[in-house]
Structures are given as C-alpha cells and as structure tokens.
Scaffold this motif. Structure first.
Motif, PDB file in Angstrom:
ATOM      1  N   CYS A  56     -26.716 -70.334 -91.796  1.00  9.05           N
ATOM      2  CA  CYS A  56     -28.126 -70.678 -91.587  1.00  9.05           C
ATOM      3  C   CYS A  56     -28.199 -71.952 -90.750  1.00  9.05           C
ATOM      4  N   VAL A  57     -28.103 -71.747 -89.462  1.00  8.13           N
ATOM      5  CA  VAL A  57     -28.124 -72.855 -88.503  1.00  8.13           C
ATOM      6  C   VAL A  57     -29.451 -72.811 -87.746  1.00  8.13           C
ATOM      7  N   PRO A  58     -29.832 -73.905 -87.087  1.00 17.62           N
ATOM      8  CA  PRO A  58     -31.110 -73.883 -86.358  1.00 17.62           C
ATOM      9  C   PRO A  58     -31.184 -72.722 -85.373  1.00 17.62           C
ATOM     10  N   SER A  59     -32.333 -72.076 -85.330  1.00 20.78           N
ATOM     11  CA  SER A  59     -32.562 -70.974 -84.399  1.00 20.78           C
ATOM     12  C   SER A  59     -32.507 -71.501 -82.968  1.00 20.78           C
ATOM     13  N   ALA A  60     -32.158 -70.610 -82.038  1.00 20.75           N
ATOM     14  CA  ALA A  60     -32.159 -70.989 -80.632  1.00 20.75           C
ATOM     15  C   ALA A  60     -33.573 -71.425 -80.253  1.00 20.75           C
ATOM     16  N   ASN A  61     -33.671 -72.546 -79.603  1.00 22.17           N
ATOM     17  CA  ASN A  61     -34.956 -73.115 -79.180  1.00 22.17           C
ATOM     18  C   ASN A  61     -35.928 -73.349 -80.343  1.00 22.17           C
ATOM     19  N   ALA A  62     -35.394 -73.545 -81.528  1.00 27.62           N
ATOM     20  CA  ALA A  62     -36.259 -73.775 -82.691  1.00 27.62           C
ATOM     21  C   ALA A  62     -36.994 -75.105 -82.543  1.00 27.62           C
ATOM     22  N   PRO A  63     -38.308 -75.083 -82.738  1.00 22.46           N
ATOM     23  CA  PRO A  63     -39.022 -76.355 -82.724  1.00 22.46           C
ATOM     24  C   PRO A  63     -38.634 -77.176 -83.945  1.00 22.46           C
ATOM     25  N   THR A  64     -38.700 -78.469 -83.809  1.00 14.28           N
ATOM     26  CA  THR A  64     -38.388 -79.337 -84.938  1.00 14.28           C
ATOM     27  C   THR A  64     -39.682 -79.915 -85.498  1.00 14.28           C
ATOM     28  N   SER A  65     -39.626 -80.293 -86.740  1.00 13.93           N
ATOM     29  CA  SER A  65     -40.740 -80.963 -87.403  1.00 13.93           C
ATOM     30  C   SER A  65     -40.198 -82.214 -88.067  1.00 13.93           C
ATOM     31  N   LEU A  66     -41.019 -83.230 -88.099  1.00 16.38           N
ATOM     32  CA  LEU A  66     -40.629 -84.477 -88.740  1.00 16.38           C
ATOM     33  C   LEU A  66     -41.024 -84.416 -90.208  1.00 16.38           C
ATOM     34  N   TYR A  67     -40.072 -84.672 -91.082  1.00 12.70           N
ATOM     35  CA  TYR A  67     -40.294 -84.668 -92.526  1.00 12.70           C
ATOM     36  C   TYR A  67     -39.947 -86.025 -93.106  1.00 12.70           C
ATOM     37  N   LYS A  68     -40.707 -86.399 -94.122  1.00 10.95           N
ATOM     38  CA  LYS A  68     -40.363 -87.558 -94.934  1.00 10.95           C
ATOM     39  C   LYS A  68     -39.718 -86.992 -96.194  1.00 10.95           C
ATOM     40  N   ILE A  69     -38.466 -87.339 -96.412  1.00 12.99           N
ATOM     41  CA  ILE A  69     -37.722 -86.831 -97.559  1.00 12.99           C
ATOM     42  C   ILE A  69     -37.337 -88.011 -98.434  1.00 12.99           C
ATOM     43  N   SER A  70     -37.589 -87.875 -99.722  1.00 13.28           N
ATOM     44  CA  SER A  70     -37.255 -88.933-100.672  1.00 13.28           C
ATOM     45  C   SER A  70     -36.320 -88.394-101.744  1.00 13.28           C
ATOM     46  N   LEU A  71     -35.452 -89.261-102.199  1.00 15.24           N
ATOM     47  CA  LEU A  71     -34.558 -88.959-103.314  1.00 15.24           C
ATOM     48  C   LEU A  71     -34.631 -90.116-104.284  1.00 15.24           C
ATOM     49  N   TRP A  72     -34.938 -89.807-105.532  1.00 12.86           N
ATOM     50  CA  TRP A  72     -34.859 -90.795-106.602  1.00 12.86           C
ATOM     51  C   TRP A  72     -33.621 -90.414-107.411  1.00 12.86           C
ATOM     52  N   ALA A  73     -32.649 -91.313-107.444  1.00 10.26           N
ATOM     53  CA  ALA A  73     -31.369 -91.004-108.091  1.00 10.26           C
ATOM     54  C   ALA A  73     -31.073 -91.963-109.234  1.00 10.26           C
ATOM     55  N   GLN A  74     -30.691 -91.395-110.359  1.00  6.66           N
ATOM     56  CA  GLN A  74     -30.165 -92.126-111.509  1.00  6.66           C
ATOM     57  C   GLN A  74     -28.856 -91.441-111.890  1.00  6.66           C
ATOM     58  N   PRO A  75     -27.774 -91.757-111.178  1.00  5.33           N
ATOM     59  CA  PRO A  75     -26.504 -91.047-111.404  1.00  5.33           C
ATOM     60  C   PRO A  75     -25.989 -91.146-112.840  1.00  5.33           C
ATOM     61  N   TRP A  76     -26.254 -92.250-113.519  1.00  5.08           N
ATOM     62  CA  TRP A  76     -25.773 -92.404-114.889  1.00  5.08           C
ATOM     63  C   TRP A  76     -26.458 -91.431-115.848  1.00  5.08           C
ATOM     64  N   ASN A  77     -27.633 -90.907-115.459  1.00  2.95           N
ATOM     65  CA  ASN A  77     -28.348 -89.899-116.249  1.00  2.95           C
ATOM     66  C   ASN A  77     -28.206 -88.497-115.652  1.00  2.95           C
TER      67      ASN A  77
END
Length: 131
Positions: free
Chosen positions: A95-116
């Motif tokens: 599942c790789v980007p399609s040929a000439n696939a348009p891109t979109s800008l996303y804001k991605i967040s991760l909240w991580a508590q590795p000890w939990n």
C-alpha cells in the motif's frame, strides 16, 4: 522511596531553556518521527474519511511536550494509496502512494505513556495540497 528520588532528580532534568510542559521542536528529518506515525497508522486511517488507506509522505513540522507522558504533534503530508479500506487489509509494503496521488496536510498527535502501555493517536486533515 522511588518517588522521592524522582522528585529530587526532576529539577536536574529540566534546563533553563527546556522546561517541563514547554513545546519543543523536533528534527523533521529524524526517522523516529515517521516510525511513530507508521505505528499509529491504523488509528489515523480509521479517523480518515478517505475510502483508501493513507500513508505518510513527509514530515513538515514536529514538536513534543511533556504532559502526563509525552505529546508528539506532527504536520505531515499524507497520500492516498490504491488499497481500498473496505476491500483490502493494510500492508506497508504494497500500500504505497498512488501514481500522481494528491497529498493532504494532516495534523497528527500522539499522547504516549509507555509505562502504562498507553498510546493515543488523533488525526485532523488541515488542507488538500494536490502536490
């Protein structure tokens, strides 16, 4: 006793330019950013309205903040693949980007508590770039 040691050591971990709770810029070229995004791709795709799976193309901005764990925030160019969510399972190798696939800008967040063993991703589409 362990808690007391942490309380005593905490001031040593904070410098004048890097206070707990401050937002700190990360190197967008650091491969760890993309790896963290790939790890949360199931959550990101579940939140996306796209009928096809999205994959990250490039990290444009990256920050981190200590907040009862660590909060990572990225602005990422995402591209659609030809892999349809309803008819296929996601495979990073096919599942790789399609040929000439348009891109979109996303804001991605991760909240991580590795000890939990707690990792919470969220994604928000910001713009279409058609790049």
């Amino acid at each position: 006793m362990y808690s007391l040691l942490l309380l005593l050591a905490a001031p040593l971990l904070i410098t004048a330019n890097n206070m707990a709770g401050d937002i700190n810029t990360l190197d967008v070229n650091n491969s760890e950013n993309l790896e963290k995004i790939w790890t949360g791709l199931d959550s990101i795709n579940a939140a996306s309205n796209s009928p096809n799976y999205l994959v990250p193309v490039k990290v444009l901005n990256a920050t981190t903040q200590v907040v009862a764990g660590t909060k990572y925030t990225w602005e990422v160019l995402m591209a659609e693949t030809d892999c349809n969510k309803a008819n296929s399972t996601f495979d990073r190798n096919t599942c790789v980007p399609s040929a000439n696939a348009p891109t979109s800008l996303y804001k991605i967040s991760l909240w991580a508590q590795p000890w939990n063993n707690f990792y919470e991703y969220s994604a928000e589409k910001i713009t279409n770039n058609n790049a």
